[in-house]
Each structure stands twice: as structure tokens, then as C-alpha cells.
Design a protein around this motif. Structure first.
Motif, PDB file in Angstrom:
ATOM      1  N   ASN A 111       0.969  -1.225  -0.119  1.00  0.00           N
ATOM      2  CA  ASN A 111      -0.055   0.028  -0.046  1.00  0.00           C
ATOM      3  C   ASN A 111       0.917   1.301  -0.161  1.00  0.00           C
ATOM      4  O   ASN A 111       1.532   1.564   0.904  1.00  0.00           O
ATOM      5  CB  ASN A 111      -0.956   0.054   1.273  1.00  0.00           C
ATOM      6  N   GLN A 179      11.206  -5.715   3.821  1.00  0.00           N
ATOM      7  CA  GLN A 179      11.490  -5.814   5.428  1.00  0.00           C
ATOM      8  C   GLN A 179      10.724  -4.599   5.881  1.00  0.00           C
ATOM      9  O   GLN A 179      10.131  -4.641   6.891  1.00  0.00           O
ATOM     10  CB  GLN A 179      12.772  -6.133   5.734  1.00  0.00           C
ATOM     11  N   GLN A 180      11.141  -3.384   5.222  1.00  0.00           N
ATOM     12  CA  GLN A 180      10.861  -2.165   5.840  1.00  0.00           C
ATOM     13  C   GLN A 180       9.126  -2.100   5.575  1.00  0.00           C
ATOM     14  O   GLN A 180       8.645  -1.414   6.472  1.00  0.00           O
ATOM     15  CB  GLN A 180      11.548  -0.967   4.742  1.00  0.00           C
ATOM     16  N   GLN A 181       8.702  -2.516   4.437  1.00  0.00           N
ATOM     17  CA  GLN A 181       7.294  -2.441   4.292  1.00  0.00           C
ATOM     18  C   GLN A 181       6.560  -3.251   5.403  1.00  0.00           C
ATOM     19  O   GLN A 181       5.425  -3.221   5.952  1.00  0.00           O
ATOM     20  CB  GLN A 181       6.803  -2.718   2.848  1.00  0.00           C
ATOM     21  N   GLN A 182       7.065  -4.511   5.655  1.00  0.00           N
ATOM     22  CA  GLN A 182       6.517  -5.458   6.636  1.00  0.00           C
ATOM     23  C   GLN A 182       6.370  -4.803   7.970  1.00  0.00           C
ATOM     24  O   GLN A 182       5.500  -4.818   8.799  1.00  0.00           O
ATOM     25  CB  GLN A 182       7.382  -6.909   6.523  1.00  0.00           C
ATOM     26  N   ARG A 183       7.635  -4.068   8.217  1.00  0.00           N
ATOM     27  CA  ARG A 183       7.708  -3.512   9.610  1.00  0.00           C
ATOM     28  C   ARG A 183       6.708  -2.407   9.754  1.00  0.00           C
ATOM     29  O   ARG A 183       6.161  -1.977  10.753  1.00  0.00           O
ATOM     30  CB  ARG A 183       9.109  -2.803   9.891  1.00  0.00           C
ATOM     31  N   ARG A 184       6.411  -1.649   8.621  1.00  0.00           N
ATOM     32  CA  ARG A 184       5.384  -0.441   8.517  1.00  0.00           C
ATOM     33  C   ARG A 184       4.141  -1.162   8.664  1.00  0.00           C
ATOM     34  O   ARG A 184       3.082  -0.342   8.659  1.00  0.00           O
ATOM     35  CB  ARG A 184       5.789   0.262   7.241  1.00  0.00           C
ATOM     36  N   ASN A 185       3.922  -2.483   8.260  1.00  0.00           N
ATOM     37  CA  ASN A 185       2.625  -3.165   8.129  1.00  0.00           C
ATOM     38  C   ASN A 185       1.749  -2.546   6.856  1.00  0.00           C
ATOM     39  O   ASN A 185       0.537  -1.982   7.024  1.00  0.00           O
ATOM     40  CB  ASN A 185       1.887  -2.917   9.454  1.00  0.00           C
ATOM     41  N   THR A 186       2.433  -2.321   5.945  1.00  0.00           N
ATOM     42  CA  THR A 186       1.545  -1.654   4.606  1.00  0.00           C
ATOM     43  C   THR A 186       1.473  -2.769   3.586  1.00  0.00           C
ATOM     44  O   THR A 186       1.165  -2.364   2.586  1.00  0.00           O
ATOM     45  CB  THR A 186       2.539  -0.792   4.142  1.00  0.00           C
ATOM     46  N   ILE A 187       1.870  -4.066   3.826  1.00  0.00           N
ATOM     47  CA  ILE A 187       1.848  -4.985   3.028  1.00  0.00           C
ATOM     48  C   ILE A 187       0.392  -5.599   3.246  1.00  0.00           C
ATOM     49  O   ILE A 187       0.221  -6.197   4.379  1.00  0.00           O
ATOM     50  CB  ILE A 187       2.832  -6.233   3.126  1.00  0.00           C
ATOM     51  N   SER A 188      -0.497  -5.837   2.250  1.00  0.00           N
ATOM     52  CA  SER A 188      -1.577  -6.378   2.633  1.00  0.00           C
ATOM     53  C   SER A 188      -1.654  -7.736   1.572  1.00  0.00           C
ATOM     54  O   SER A 188      -1.628  -7.651   0.411  1.00  0.00           O
ATOM     55  CB  SER A 188      -2.817  -5.633   1.866  1.00  0.00           C
TER      56      SER A 188
END
Length: 189
Positions: A111, A179-188
Motif C-alpha cells: 500500500n 522488510q521495511q514495508q513489513q515493519r510498517r505493516n503496509t503489505i496487504s
């Protein structure tokens, strides 16, 4: 409509077949040319000796066994070369398919709401393309291509240029982004 049609490209290719035939760059002609010259000179000498009346022929059956053995060796060598080609083609097809799938998954699953996040996502998609180009350059033993550097984000270009395995460095960029996107919780998913 594209600037050139397929028919026009085919016509241009047909006109340029002779130039392609004599092209040295990227051809095996440079490597085989000395052997071609030696074999041609040998054939010329044998032909001259025959026309001058010297006996240069061999009995018919004396060539049968070596010809059969040579034929079998050529068949096995051709099959081995084709197997190598096919394995390489399958590996390259795997890289292309995996890159395409990864790019489409990033495009859909990550996202990006702000313009900077969208720009970052587009840069990572370009990195996936750069990975394929870097792999091609590595396989062909060529240095870093300018095209690769245009696709890489600004902060990473020097590191990519100095790395011995550019394709691995590029994969690290993509991995760090995910990994950065996973930590930000922006992967749907």
C-alpha cells in the motif's frame, strides 16, 4: 500506434541479413576463423595434388569406422550442447517469470498512499528490472551497464558500481524494501 510495424521490422531485418552474417562482434567467427583458414589451405593443397596426378585418395572402407565414430561423437556433443542451452533457457525463463511475479505482487500488495511512497515503490520495481539486466551482464562478463545505474535509486548507485556481484546487491535493495514495508505493516496479502 507504434512507430514501426512488425512487417516493417521484418523487412528491415531481411535487408540486413548479409551484414548480420559478417558481423564479428558477438559471433563465433573470430574464434573459428583460424581453423577455417587452416582447413581451407589443407583442402586446397589436397585438391592441387589430385589435379597434378599425385595419389591422394584413400580406399572407401578405410573411412567407414572413423566416420561412424566421429558421427556418434558429434551427435553426443550436439545433444550435450542442446541440453546446456535448454537448462540455461529454463533458468533465464525462471528469472524472468519470478521477476515479473515479484513486481506484480509488490505493485498490488504494498500500500502506497503518499506520492513519496509511490515513487519508492516504482524505484523498487525498476530495481527488479535492473536485477535481470545485472544478471545478464554477469553471465556475459560485462561491466556495470549505464542502464542498470539509471534504474537504481540515487543512494545506491555507487555501492552497485563498486560491487563485484551487482545482481546480489540489487536483490538486497529489494529485500530491505520489503522488510521495511513489513515493519510498517503496509503489505496487504
Amino acid at each position: 500506434m507504434p512507430p514501426f510495424s512488425i512487417d516493417e521490422d521484418n523487412r528491415r531485418e531481411k535487408r540486413n541479413w548479409f551484414g548480420l552474417l559478417l558481423q564479428f562482434r558477438g559471433s563465433v567467427l573470430a574464434a573459428t576463423f583460424p581453423r577455417i583458414v587452416v582447413c581451407s589451405l589443407f583442402a586446397l593443397i589436397i585438391s592441387l595434388l589430385f589435379h597434378l596426378g599425385f595419389p591422394v585418395s584413400l580406399p572407401f572402407l578405410s573411412n567407414l569406422v572413423p566416420s561412424l565414430v566421429l558421427g556418434l561423437l558429434l551427435v553426443f556433443r550436439t545433444n550435450t550442447a542442446y541440453d546446456r542451452y535448454w537448462e540455461g533457457r529454463k533458468s533465464w525463463g525462471g528469472i524472468a517469470n519470478t521477476s515479473r511475479n515479484l513486481g506484480s505482487q509488490i505493485w498490488v500488495a504494498v500500500n502506497a498512499e503518499t506520492s513519496s511512497e509511490k515513487k519508492e515503490k516504482e524505484q523498487i520495481l525498476r530495481c527488479i528490472v535492473a536485477f535481470s539486466i545485472a544478471t545478464k551482464s554477469l553471465l556475459r562478463s560485462k561491466p556495470v551497464d549505464r542502464e542498470i545505474l539509471r534504474l537504481i535509486p540515487d543512494g545506491w548507485q555507487d555501492k552497485i558500481q563498486q560491487a563485484s556481484n551487482q545482481h546480489l546487491e540489487i536483490s538486497l535493495i529489494v529485500r530491505d524494501y520489503l522488510q521495511q514495508q513489513q515493519r510498517r505493516n503496509t503489505i496487504s496479502i
